[in-house]
Scaffold this motif. Sequence first.
Motif, PDB file in Angstrom:
ATOM      1  N   GLU A  59       4.316   9.276  -7.361  1.00  0.00           N
ATOM      2  CA  GLU A  59       3.687   8.573  -6.569  1.00  0.00           C
ATOM      3  C   GLU A  59       3.655   7.398  -6.598  1.00  0.00           C
ATOM      4  N   PHE A  64       3.628   5.805  -3.938  1.00  0.00           N
ATOM      5  CA  PHE A  64       2.556   4.335  -2.331  1.00  0.00           C
ATOM      6  C   PHE A  64       3.273   3.175  -2.621  1.00  0.00           C
ATOM      7  N   HIS A  84      -5.373  10.317  -9.168  1.00  0.00           N
ATOM      8  CA  HIS A  84      -4.666  10.391 -10.655  1.00  0.00           C
ATOM      9  C   HIS A  84      -5.511  10.449 -11.773  1.00  0.00           C
ATOM     10  N   HIS A 120      -7.461  16.186  -3.383  1.00  0.00           N
ATOM     11  CA  HIS A 120      -6.373  15.421  -3.386  1.00  0.00           C
ATOM     12  C   HIS A 120      -4.894  15.549  -2.510  1.00  0.00           C
ATOM     13  N   GLU A 124      -2.902  13.901   0.346  1.00  0.00           N
ATOM     14  CA  GLU A 124      -1.933  13.660   0.791  1.00  0.00           C
ATOM     15  C   GLU A 124      -1.334  14.393   1.567  1.00  0.00           C
TER      16      GLU A 124
HETATM   17 FE   LIG Z   1      -1.031  12.505  -5.960  1.00  0.00          FE
END
Ligand SMILES: [Fe+2]
Length: 152
Positions: A59, A64, A84, A120, A124
């Motif tokens: 990610e 990202f 993270h 989280h 996502e």
């Molecule tokens: Fe993540």
Amino acid sequence: MATDPDPETTGTGYLSADHDRLDALLVELTALVAAGDLAPAARLLGGFAAGLGRHIRLEDELLFPTFARVTGHDGPTAVMREEHRMIEEHLAGMEAALAGGDPAAFTLERAALVAVLGDHNVKEEAIVYPLTDDHLPDGARARLVAELRAFR
Ligand SMILES: [Fe+2]
């Protein structure tokens, strides 16, 4: 009920399936620690930590930056990156606890990890992954999925 996004053709499907796989490992790991089977728990934790570490790097380094490029916004992923770092801290705490033979410390760190990881992953799966998929034409989305699968 809507069908799950396809792990073969969408980033949402691939990454959500990886969340599910890691969640299942954590359930198994929690049961081993609760039963006092600390040696097999430590081995399983090694696999969980490697899998979660890969997911986070995948990610941070691939998904990202793609999200920021295609949407023109990096605010949501900045928050995800901060989370993270918290997840990594609690994961390291879980590893230190099991290495030290301390199941009570493990349980506290695991609870702290789950407290961050639950919301989280929801954010996502509901926002970051689908927006990325939606902004990519089919060919580019297929290339992203191939890169996600090949990522080590
Ligand atoms: Fe993540």
